[in-house]
Design a protein around this motif. Structure first.
Motif, PDB file in Angstrom:
ATOM      1  N   LEU A 174      66.842 -62.772  57.811  1.00  0.00           N
ATOM      2  CA  LEU A 174      66.546 -62.802  58.819  1.00  0.00           C
ATOM      3  C   LEU A 174      65.295 -61.592  58.916  1.00  0.00           C
ATOM      4  CD1 LEU A 174      69.382 -63.517  61.124  1.00  0.00           C
ATOM      5  CD2 LEU A 174      67.623 -65.137  60.571  1.00  0.00           C
ATOM      6  N   GLU A 175      64.270 -61.744  59.691  1.00  0.00           N
ATOM      7  CA  GLU A 175      63.294 -60.679  59.987  1.00  0.00           C
ATOM      8  C   GLU A 175      63.804 -59.468  60.695  1.00  0.00           C
ATOM      9  OE1 GLU A 175      60.341 -60.476  58.602  1.00  0.00           O
ATOM     10  OE2 GLU A 175      60.534 -62.623  57.428  1.00  0.00           O
ATOM     11  N   PHE A 176      64.504 -59.495  61.654  1.00  0.00           N
ATOM     12  CA  PHE A 176      65.157 -58.331  62.067  1.00  0.00           C
ATOM     13  C   PHE A 176      65.979 -57.538  61.484  1.00  0.00           C
ATOM     14  CE2 PHE A 176      68.272 -61.123  63.574  1.00  0.00           C
ATOM     15  CZ  PHE A 176      69.249 -60.496  63.660  1.00  0.00           C
ATOM     16  N   TYR A 177      66.607 -58.170  60.329  1.00  0.00           N
ATOM     17  CA  TYR A 177      67.533 -57.478  59.457  1.00  0.00           C
ATOM     18  C   TYR A 177      66.848 -57.069  58.641  1.00  0.00           C
ATOM     19  CZ  TYR A 177      71.064 -56.781  56.026  1.00  0.00           C
ATOM     20  OH  TYR A 177      71.846 -56.132  54.898  1.00  0.00           O
ATOM     21  N   LYS A 178      65.721 -57.511  58.000  1.00  0.00           N
ATOM     22  CA  LYS A 178      65.059 -56.738  56.824  1.00  0.00           C
ATOM     23  C   LYS A 178      64.061 -55.699  57.498  1.00  0.00           C
ATOM     24  CE  LYS A 178      63.255 -60.650  55.516  1.00  0.00           C
ATOM     25  NZ  LYS A 178      62.372 -61.646  54.634  1.00  0.00           N
ATOM     26  N   ASP A 179      63.662 -55.948  58.902  1.00  0.00           N
ATOM     27  CA  ASP A 179      62.895 -54.840  59.357  1.00  0.00           C
ATOM     28  C   ASP A 179      63.644 -53.545  60.138  1.00  0.00           C
ATOM     29  OD1 ASP A 179      60.849 -56.185  58.908  1.00  0.00           O
ATOM     30  OD2 ASP A 179      60.500 -57.115  61.098  1.00  0.00           O
ATOM     31  N   ASP A 180      64.698 -53.872  60.496  1.00  0.00           N
ATOM     32  CA  ASP A 180      65.657 -52.747  60.974  1.00  0.00           C
ATOM     33  C   ASP A 180      67.089 -52.480  60.623  1.00  0.00           C
ATOM     34  OD1 ASP A 180      63.474 -52.667  63.166  1.00  0.00           O
ATOM     35  OD2 ASP A 180      64.360 -54.310  64.257  1.00  0.00           O
ATOM     36  N   LEU A 181      67.569 -53.360  59.942  1.00  0.00           N
ATOM     37  CA  LEU A 181      68.967 -53.116  59.732  1.00  0.00           C
ATOM     38  C   LEU A 181      69.413 -52.689  58.142  1.00  0.00           C
ATOM     39  CD1 LEU A 181      70.601 -55.895  61.691  1.00  0.00           C
ATOM     40  CD2 LEU A 181      70.303 -53.205  62.465  1.00  0.00           C
ATOM     41  N   VAL A 182      68.367 -53.235  57.343  1.00  0.00           N
ATOM     42  CA  VAL A 182      68.858 -53.175  55.856  1.00  0.00           C
ATOM     43  C   VAL A 182      68.948 -51.763  55.447  1.00  0.00           C
ATOM     44  CG1 VAL A 182      66.606 -53.253  55.066  1.00  0.00           C
ATOM     45  CG2 VAL A 182      68.257 -54.547  53.533  1.00  0.00           C
ATOM     46  N   ASN A 183      68.294 -50.719  55.941  1.00  0.00           N
ATOM     47  CA  ASN A 183      68.455 -49.501  55.254  1.00  0.00           C
ATOM     48  C   ASN A 183      69.359 -48.562  56.200  1.00  0.00           C
ATOM     49  OD1 ASN A 183      66.321 -49.602  53.687  1.00  0.00           O
ATOM     50  ND2 ASN A 183      64.789 -49.411  55.288  1.00  0.00           N
ATOM     51  N   MET A 184      70.275 -49.215  56.999  1.00  0.00           N
ATOM     52  CA  MET A 184      71.360 -48.516  57.789  1.00  0.00           C
ATOM     53  C   MET A 184      72.332 -48.349  56.724  1.00  0.00           C
ATOM     54  SD  MET A 184      71.385 -50.079  61.506  1.00  0.00           S
ATOM     55  CE  MET A 184      72.878 -49.018  61.868  1.00  0.00           C
ATOM     56  N   GLU A 185      72.842 -47.336  56.214  1.00  0.00           N
ATOM     57  CA  GLU A 185      73.943 -47.098  55.006  1.00  0.00           C
ATOM     58  C   GLU A 185      75.481 -46.877  55.658  1.00  0.00           C
ATOM     59  OE1 GLU A 185      72.530 -43.966  52.576  1.00  0.00           O
ATOM     60  OE2 GLU A 185      70.745 -45.045  51.765  1.00  0.00           O
ATOM     61  N   LYS A 186      75.381 -46.320  56.700  1.00  0.00           N
ATOM     62  CA  LYS A 186      76.518 -46.225  57.598  1.00  0.00           C
ATOM     63  C   LYS A 186      76.485 -45.915  58.976  1.00  0.00           C
ATOM     64  CE  LYS A 186      76.706 -41.128  56.323  1.00  0.00           C
ATOM     65  NZ  LYS A 186      77.627 -40.035  55.973  1.00  0.00           N
ATOM     66  N   ILE A 187      77.458 -46.373  59.874  1.00  0.00           N
ATOM     67  CA  ILE A 187      77.366 -45.943  61.198  1.00  0.00           C
ATOM     68  C   ILE A 187      77.481 -44.629  61.422  1.00  0.00           C
ATOM     69  CG2 ILE A 187      79.872 -46.618  61.627  1.00  0.00           C
ATOM     70  CD1 ILE A 187      79.197 -47.685  64.171  1.00  0.00           C
ATOM     71  N   ARG A 188      76.784 -43.878  62.433  1.00  0.00           N
ATOM     72  CA  ARG A 188      76.706 -42.459  62.687  1.00  0.00           C
ATOM     73  C   ARG A 188      77.932 -42.136  63.591  1.00  0.00           C
ATOM     74  NH1 ARG A 188      71.072 -40.984  64.759  1.00  0.00           N
ATOM     75  NH2 ARG A 188      71.329 -42.736  66.123  1.00  0.00           N
ATOM     76  N   PHE A 189      78.429 -41.223  63.476  1.00  0.00           N
ATOM     77  CA  PHE A 189      79.629 -40.504  64.431  1.00  0.00           C
ATOM     78  C   PHE A 189      78.630 -39.842  65.460  1.00  0.00           C
ATOM     79  CE2 PHE A 189      81.684 -40.376  60.168  1.00  0.00           C
ATOM     80  CZ  PHE A 189      82.992 -40.735  60.538  1.00  0.00           C
ATOM     81  N   PHE A 190      79.793 -39.589  66.586  1.00  0.00           N
ATOM     82  CA  PHE A 190      79.374 -39.185  67.824  1.00  0.00           C
ATOM     83  C   PHE A 190      78.298 -37.942  67.909  1.00  0.00           C
ATOM     84  CE2 PHE A 190      79.876 -36.635  71.657  1.00  0.00           C
ATOM     85  CZ  PHE A 190      79.747 -37.420  72.796  1.00  0.00           C
ATOM     86  N   ASN A 191      78.698 -36.714  67.038  1.00  0.00           N
ATOM     87  CA  ASN A 191      77.907 -35.713  67.145  1.00  0.00           C
ATOM     88  C   ASN A 191      76.900 -35.965  66.261  1.00  0.00           C
ATOM     89  OD1 ASN A 191      79.638 -35.840  64.844  1.00  0.00           O
ATOM     90  ND2 ASN A 191      80.615 -33.825  65.051  1.00  0.00           N
ATOM     91  N   ASP A 192      76.486 -36.627  65.539  1.00  0.00           N
ATOM     92  CA  ASP A 192      75.141 -37.247  65.043  1.00  0.00           C
ATOM     93  C   ASP A 192      74.146 -37.729  65.899  1.00  0.00           C
ATOM     94  OD1 ASP A 192      75.600 -35.828  62.601  1.00  0.00           O
ATOM     95  OD2 ASP A 192      76.676 -37.616  61.763  1.00  0.00           O
ATOM     96  N   ILE A 193      74.880 -38.452  67.176  1.00  0.00           N
ATOM     97  CA  ILE A 193      74.087 -39.246  67.696  1.00  0.00           C
ATOM     98  C   ILE A 193      73.830 -38.323  69.177  1.00  0.00           C
ATOM     99  CG2 ILE A 193      73.973 -41.291  69.507  1.00  0.00           C
ATOM    100  CD1 ILE A 193      75.988 -42.490  67.296  1.00  0.00           C
ATOM    101  N   ILE A 194      74.673 -37.768  69.560  1.00  0.00           N
ATOM    102  CA  ILE A 194      74.514 -36.834  70.912  1.00  0.00           C
ATOM    103  C   ILE A 194      74.139 -35.683  70.485  1.00  0.00           C
ATOM    104  CG2 ILE A 194      75.467 -36.175  73.137  1.00  0.00           C
ATOM    105  CD1 ILE A 194      75.408 -39.451  72.441  1.00  0.00           C
TER     106      ILE A 194
END
Length: 257
Positions: free
Chosen positions: A236-256
């Motif tokens: 899917l295009e949105f996977y290849k464009d936006d998600l494929v390079n996400m290696e791991k989910i970020r923790f709270f203190n990396d987001i806020i």
């Protein structure tokens, strides 16, 4: 639709291995609800920072006067339909405060994947009815965290497994302690949250809407990535464009930050 939106996505819960049967005691739930914060927001003010609050004076004593709020909103809707709406009544949100954009965004994101999870039905009922929870996910997690930690080392490991299984890293810090949706929300004394469950001032509301949107978006992206990979939909295009390079989910203190 004859089901809550957070339960319509049961097939997704199955793919994620969160829920085996639709009638299980483990059921879908919103992690953060819209109305829980919407009502106290309308009741906030007036203050120096909020010189005009449409419901502050007439409802400042109690949250139990919601019919007045409903009547006022209905009146606004009728005036808007007839072209007679006095936009001044919305300046409180739209013109003067940073809250407006994130408030609108949360209204759209409440019913999205990143704001859904599964929990035991009794906990679901407690979250919606008890003044100790009131559908704030940081408080829910903090209560669960304290229960897990009371078990000891095995509880610590079970807590981390729980967070990882349900992609809740966005709500905890790197040491797996729970992050708070606004400053001071989780301050407690002998298990009692000393600043109350609801936002108390406009800064609290601003932090809540900003933070919760960031957490929902991050978690939703990661869940979508995992679903695409489990269902072999990585073309899917949105996977290849936006998600494929996400290696791991970020923790709270990396987001806020």
């Amino acid at each position: 639709m004859d089901k809550d939106t957070d339960r319509v996505v049961f097939p997704i819960y199955q793919v994620l291995e969160w829920q085996d049967e639709e009638k299980s005691v483990i059921k879908g739930d919103h992690m953060n609800s819209f109305l829980t914060t919407f009502t106290p927001l309308l009741l906030t003010g007036p203050t120096k920072k909020i010189p005009y609050a449409p419901f502050g004076n007439e409802n400042k004593k109690t949250f139990n006067e919601e019919p007045k709020i409903a009547n006022k909103l209905s009146g606004w809707a009728e005036e808007a339909d007839s072209g007679l709406l006095n936009i001044t009544e919305f300046e409180f949100y739209k013109e003067q405060y940073k809250i407006w954009g994130n408030f609108n965004l949360f209204a759209r994101m409440t019913d999205t994947l990143g704001n859904f999870t599964v929990i035991p039905s009794k906990l679901n009922i407690a979250r919606g009815s008890s003044e100790a929870f009131r559908d704030y996910w940081d408080i829910t997690l903090r209560v669960l965290y304290d229960l897990f930690m009371a078990i000891g080392i095995e509880g610590e490991e079970a807590w981390k497994a729980f967070i990882n299984k349900y992609f809740l890293q966005t709500y905890v810090n790197k040491d797996y302690s729970v992050g708070e949706l606004w400053k001071g929300h989780l301050e407690d004394k002998e298990g009692i949250f000393i600043n109350g469950v609801y936002p108390q001032k406009i800064d609290d509301f601003e932090q809540f809407y900003r933070n919760v949107n960031l957490l929902i978006e991050e978690r939703g992206k990661w869940m979508t990535k995992i679903l695409c990979e489990k269902l072999d939909l990585t073309n899917l295009e949105f996977y290849k464009d936006d998600l494929v390079n996400m290696e791991k989910i970020r923790f709270f203190n990396d987001i806020i930050k």
